[in-house]
Structure formats: C-alpha cells, structure tokens
Motif scaffolding. Structure first.
Motif, mmCIF file in Angstrom:
data_model
loop_
_atom_site.group_PDB
_atom_site.id
_atom_site.type_symbol
_atom_site.label_atom_id
_atom_site.label_comp_id
_atom_site.label_asym_id
_atom_site.label_seq_id
_atom_site.Cartn_x
_atom_site.Cartn_y
_atom_site.Cartn_z
ATOM 1 N N LEU A 21 -84.079 -12.235 77.751
ATOM 2 C CA LEU A 21 -85.373 -11.573 77.896
ATOM 3 C C LEU A 21 -85.268 -10.525 78.995
ATOM 4 N N ARG A 22 -85.339 -9.271 78.618
ATOM 5 C CA ARG A 22 -85.174 -8.172 79.572
ATOM 6 C C ARG A 22 -86.510 -7.878 80.264
ATOM 7 N N VAL A 23 -86.696 -8.479 81.419
ATOM 8 C CA VAL A 23 -87.938 -8.262 82.162
ATOM 9 C C VAL A 23 -87.862 -6.997 83.016
ATOM 10 N N THR A 24 -86.653 -6.546 83.280
ATOM 11 C CA THR A 24 -86.436 -5.232 83.868
ATOM 12 C C THR A 24 -85.444 -4.496 82.985
ATOM 13 N N ILE A 25 -85.386 -3.200 83.149
ATOM 14 C CA ILE A 25 -84.375 -2.392 82.478
ATOM 15 C C ILE A 25 -83.461 -1.832 83.569
ATOM 16 N N GLY A 26 -82.170 -2.052 83.449
ATOM 17 C CA GLY A 26 -81.231 -1.575 84.444
ATOM 18 C C GLY A 26 -81.152 -2.478 85.652
ATOM 19 N N CYS A 27 -80.566 -1.937 86.717
ATOM 20 C CA CYS A 27 -80.326 -2.684 87.955
ATOM 21 C C CYS A 27 -81.038 -2.006 89.109
ATOM 22 N N SER A 28 -81.667 -2.795 89.970
ATOM 23 C CA SER A 28 -82.439 -2.232 91.077
ATOM 24 C C SER A 28 -81.543 -1.608 92.143
ATOM 25 N N HIS A 29 -80.283 -2.007 92.213
ATOM 26 C CA HIS A 29 -79.331 -1.411 93.171
ATOM 27 C C HIS A 29 -78.496 -0.329 92.479
ATOM 28 N N ASN A 30 -77.735 -0.729 91.498
ATOM 29 C CA ASN A 30 -77.011 0.195 90.608
ATOM 30 C C ASN A 30 -76.187 1.243 91.357
#
Length: 295
Positions: A21-30
């Motif tokens: 379940l993708r509750v965010t898209i991508g990474c917050s740090h990345n």
C-alpha cells in the motif's frame, strides 16, 4: 488491485506476499549516493481519499488479506494521526489482518516522540525496516545518508523501546577500499548498540545513474573485490556483540556468500563459515570486481 501512481514499487524481500500500500510516493530523503530506487519521482504524501480507495478496492478482491507493507520509501514521514487512521482503516477492511510493516528513515523515526511510536505500535505496526547502511560517520557523510551513527543508534533504540520489531540493513563495501576497515568495525559497534530484532547484510551494487557509480567511474571510489567483501563481513560480525536474539541474514541476491543464523548463538559458526571461504580465496587468484558491481 491496480495502482497507477507514478514511480516504481519497491519492498523488502520478506514482504513478497504482502499487500503493498503506497501511502507516500517516492522517498522523503532520496539523496543517498548509492541508491537508485526513487530517482525521477517527486516525493509526496498521498491523500486519504487515494489511500482509502486503494484499500477498499483491494478488500473487494482479497477480504482475507493478512499482511500489509506501507510503501514507498518512508511511511513514517506521514503525520502520526494519518498513520493511525490508515491502520484503523486497514483493520476495518481486513478482519484477518495480522501484520503491518514499513520502511523508516532515521530522521523520520526521531521526529516521532516515544509516545507517538507507542501509539503506532498499538495501532498494529509490527516491524520497521531501518537502513543503517554504515555505522561510520565518514561513510555516512560520503553517501549522504543524512544521519550520524549516533542518530542511527537513537532511532533504532526508539523503535525497539516502543515494542516495535526492528529489521536493520547494512551494506558491505559502502566505504570502498579506502574506508573498509572503519566501516566494518564501526557498523558492528552501531549494530551492537542498537540490538535489532533482525539484521541483513547486503552487498554494494553500483547502479547506473547514481553518484557513487559516477565516482567509481572517475576513479574517486574504489569498490571492494569479492575477497574484500568477505574480509569486511568477517570484521563486521567479529565486532557485532548483541545480547538479545537477532536473526542474521546475508542471503540477498547481491551477496557473494549466503549466510543465515541467529546472533549471538550462531556467531562462532558464522565466522567459521566465512573463514573457510576466505581461506579458499587465499589459495587462488582473487577475482576482480568490475565497474558495474558484478563479479
């Protein structure tokens, strides 16, 4: 279930049978120089409308679902109230749900108070996957991890103190030849200070279009040979001393030597297995590690 959101989906190997379940898209740090997972994807937190629709759609096809992994790169970047709402919605949609897990970045873990993490645990989160990567501050700075060794320890302990299981990951070879010894020794010390529930040792792969790959191609970063990876694994385990039971694995597809055991009880056997393979390397020419991280 069809989720047409942008970007590729990633999850730990142990979550192969979970509903992602993708509750965010991508990474917050990345920003890690070795990682290629969420490049080209702009980080965003999904709305509850999006998330609820995905849960309802999945429940219509799989009402007896038992396991959920909250993706993408760091679900703990969500506000705690939203996380609690998501988990309550999941339990309402899936009566047999028994396990919820997610990735957790060190800084986002530390932004949660101990009370918030306890509430998240009580709402049903069983495991947080933490990428320690290295316990050496010089290596962490080199790869732009965005956290220090001390912060890794604090984050890991905060998870465990909340009663949540911690699956920690470290990366062999992350310091290259120049920093291999301090990377191995200090990573063992950080793991020892945390005492994770599970520990996975992965092997560095130099992925296309990553800054670390570019540094290697310029001659600014020298990867380890297979022999070097074995020595580093030996040093890492030698410097890892835990008192609570910790499931250890180095059986990722990236690893040269697949190992499995439980620390501290299997430490001597694991080290003996590594030593045996190291001796076999010493009796023949050591293979080289090419510029794409494949030997």
């Amino acid at each position: 279930m069809f989720d047409n959101a942008e970007g590729m989906v990633f999850r730990p190997p142990s979550e192969a049978n979970s509903f992602i379940l993708r509750v965010t898209i991508g990474c917050s740090h990345n920003a890690c120089t070795f990682c290629s997972m969420y490049k080209g994807v702009r980080f965003r937190i999904r709305s509850m409308e999006e998330i609820t629709a995905l849960i309802q759609q999945t429940a219509s096809y799989h009402p007896n679902l038992r396991r959920v992994f909250l993706a993408d790169g760091n679900a703990l970047s969500l506000p705690t109230e939203q996380l609690l709402t998501i988990m309550a919605t999941l339990h309402g949609a899936f009566p047999k749900l028994s396990r919820i897990t997610c990735y957790g970045g060190p800084k986002d873990i530390l932004r949660k108070t101990p009370e918030e993490l306890t509430a998240i645990k009580q709402a049903g989160l069983q495991i947080i996957y933490l990428g320690i990567e290295s316990g050496d501050d010089e290596v962490l700075k080199l790869v732009n991890k965005g956290a220090t060794a001390a912060e890794m320890i604090q984050a890991g302990r905060r998870v465990l103190d909340a009663g949540i299981k911690l699956s920690a990951m470290v990366i062999l070879g992350l310091g290259g030849q120049a920093l291999t010894e301090q990377h191995a020794i200090n990573t063992g010390k950080v793991v020892s200070a945390i005492g994770p529930t599970m520990l996975s040792a992965l092997t560095l792969m130099l992925h296309d279009q990553t800054p670390l790959r570019a540094a290697a191609e310029r001659g600014e970063f020298t990867p380890l040979s297979p022999y070097g990876f074995l020595i580093e694994l030996q040093q890492l385990l030698s410097n890892t001393t835990v008192t609570s039971s910790c499931i250890f694995r180095s059986n990722h597809v990236s690893n040269l030597l697949p190992l499995a055991g439980t620390l501290p009880s299997d430490k001597s056997k694991l080290l003996a297995d590594i030593t045996e393979v190291i001796k076999s390397f010493e009796h023949r020419k050591t293979p080289t590690y090419n510029d794409v991280g494949v030997f």
